[in-house]
Design an enzyme around this catalytic site. Structure first.
Site, PDB file in Angstrom:
ATOM      1  CG  ASP A 138      -2.009   2.703   6.436  1.00 23.64           C
ATOM      2  OD1 ASP A 138      -2.409   2.176   5.303  1.00 23.64           O
ATOM      3  OD2 ASP A 138      -2.231   3.687   6.598  1.00 23.64           O
ATOM      4  CG  ASP A 179      -1.934   7.577   0.285  1.00 24.45           C
ATOM      5  OD1 ASP A 179      -0.885   8.256   0.028  1.00 24.45           O
ATOM      6  OD2 ASP A 179      -2.948   7.426  -0.288  1.00 24.45           O
ATOM      7  CG  ASN A 238      -3.777  12.581  -5.892  1.00 30.48           C
ATOM      8  OD1 ASN A 238      -3.638  13.332  -6.925  1.00 30.48           O
ATOM      9  ND2 ASN A 238      -5.089  12.438  -5.136  1.00 30.48           N
ATOM     10  N   GLY A 294      -7.346   3.773   2.858  1.00 24.98           N
ATOM     11  CA  GLY A 294      -7.794   2.673   2.044  1.00 24.98           C
ATOM     12  C   GLY A 294      -8.964   3.122   1.469  1.00 24.98           C
ATOM     13  CB  SER A 313      -4.093   7.281  -3.921  1.00 27.36           C
ATOM     14  OG  SER A 313      -3.947   8.715  -4.148  1.00 27.36           O
ATOM     15  CG  ASP A 342      -1.528   1.145   1.457  1.00 19.62           C
ATOM     16  OD1 ASP A 342      -2.424   1.638   0.377  1.00 19.62           O
ATOM     17  OD2 ASP A 342      -1.601   1.861   2.399  1.00 19.62           O
ATOM     18  NE  ARG A 361      -9.939  12.131  -4.615  1.00 21.50           N
ATOM     19  CZ  ARG A 361      -9.200  12.164  -6.163  1.00 21.50           C
ATOM     20  NH1 ARG A 361      -9.865  13.139  -6.804  1.00 21.50           N
ATOM     21  NH2 ARG A 361      -8.266  11.703  -6.452  1.00 21.50           N
TER      22      ARG A 361
HETATM   23  C1  BG6 Z   1      -5.710   5.760  -0.085  1.00 19.72           C
HETATM   24  C2  BG6 Z   1      -5.999   6.541   1.253  1.00 19.72           C
HETATM   25  O1  BG6 Z   1      -4.634   5.136  -0.188  1.00 19.72           O
HETATM   26  O2  BG6 Z   1      -6.181   6.588  -1.362  1.00 19.72           O
HETATM   27  C3  BG6 Z   1      -7.320   7.042   1.551  1.00 19.72           C
HETATM   28  O3  BG6 Z   1      -5.745   5.568   2.587  1.00 19.72           O
HETATM   29  C4  BG6 Z   1      -7.678   7.785   0.094  1.00 19.72           C
HETATM   30  O4  BG6 Z   1      -7.354   7.777   2.673  1.00 19.72           O
HETATM   31  C5  BG6 Z   1      -7.715   7.096  -1.007  1.00 19.72           C
HETATM   32  O5  BG6 Z   1      -9.087   8.192   0.234  1.00 19.72           O
HETATM   33  C6  BG6 Z   1      -8.036   7.633  -2.231  1.00 19.72           C
HETATM   34  O6  BG6 Z   1      -7.004   8.675  -2.536  1.00 19.72           O
HETATM   35  P1  BG6 Z   1      -7.150   9.723  -3.659  1.00 19.72           P
HETATM   36  O7  BG6 Z   1      -5.784  10.274  -3.601  1.00 19.72           O
HETATM   37  O8  BG6 Z   1      -7.434   9.211  -4.921  1.00 19.72           O
HETATM   38  O9  BG6 Z   1      -7.990  10.808  -3.318  1.00 19.72           O
HETATM   39 MG    MG Z   2      -2.707   3.283   3.434  1.00 19.49          MG
END
Ligand code: BG6
Ligand code: MG
Length: 209
Positions: free
Chosen positions: A171, A12, A119, A47, A117, A10, A50
């Site tokens: 996590d 974040d 991002n 995890g 994510s 993972d 959004r």
């Molecule tokens: C996960 C985070 O990795 O990504 C979450 O733990 C988050 O908290 C999810 O909401 C989506 O992320 P993003 O960057 O696409 O908004």
């Molecule tokens: Mg995580």
């Protein structure tokens, strides 16, 4: 440990502490809307996608807002979050992380990222971590977020391995559940996993060696 062929990480909260940036960005939105939000509630979002995270934050107030308003809230949060991501550099990552990833690679293991994510590409680029991974599975290539196993199943597929040959490092409760549902060996890191579904717990990635 068994003779694993791959490890799926993972992002974040495991490879770096962008989980705190998520918290700060959601907190700014929650404060503006007058919704109580703290780090404990933030753990529920680990995890989670959004839009699902937004629903958890809005809670009982969800019905007050239209789908368009909710989309605008999620965009607002993401813009705040991305302004934090712009400050990322390779030095933001603990030195033991690239060192450990390199040693794991040198030992012949295939490594992948498995993150909800969207991002992920930006984070891997800013921190110079992309080069340690054979494949990346993230929020851009899935239709179902953790605790659905899709993101990890795709990661395993990308590195050409069966789930039974891979370890997942997570996590989040949602991530550990996703790993178990997908047939992976699940290792938790940090102190946010409380569902008891993990096969093993570590405090530092170095323990993977
Ligand atoms: C996960 C985070 O990795 O990504 C979450 O733990 C988050 O908290 C999810 O909401 C989506 O992320 P993003 O960057 O696409 O908004
Ligand atoms: Mg995580």
């Amino acid at each position: 440990m068994r003779d694993w062929k791959g490890i799926i990480f993972d992002l974040d909260g495991v490879l770096l502490s962008t989980d705190h940036f998520h918290y700060l960005a959601w907190k700014a939105l929650a404060d503006r809307l007058g919704i109580p939000f703290d780090e404990k509630k933030n753990d529920l979002l680990r995890g989670v996608s959004r839009m699902d995270s937004l629903e958890i934050i809005l809670g009982e107030r969800s019905d007050e807002f239209s789908p368009e308003e909710k989309l605008a809230f999620a965009t607002e949060k993401n813009l705040t979050y991305r302004s934090y991501l712009q400050t990322l550099t390779p030095e933001f990552v603990s030195p033991e992380v690239p060192e450990t990833l390199q040693k794991l690679r040198d030992s012949g293991l295939r490594l992948a990222v498995g993150s909800s994510s969207k991002n992920t590409p930006l984070i891997l680029e800013k921190t110079d971590l992309r080069k340690y991974f054979d494949a990346v599975s993230d929020g851009n290539n899935i239709t179902k977020s953790k605790p659905d196993p899709e993101v990890f199943l795709k990661a395993a597929q990308f590195i050409g391995l069966d789930p039974s040959e891979c370890v997942v490092v997570e996590d989040a409760d949602s991530g550990i559940e996703a790993a178990k549902r997908g047939g992976f060996y699940a290792i938790s890191i940090g102190d946010s996993v409380t569902n008891g579904l993990d096969d093993r717990h570590i405090n530092s990635l170095v323990e993977l060696l």
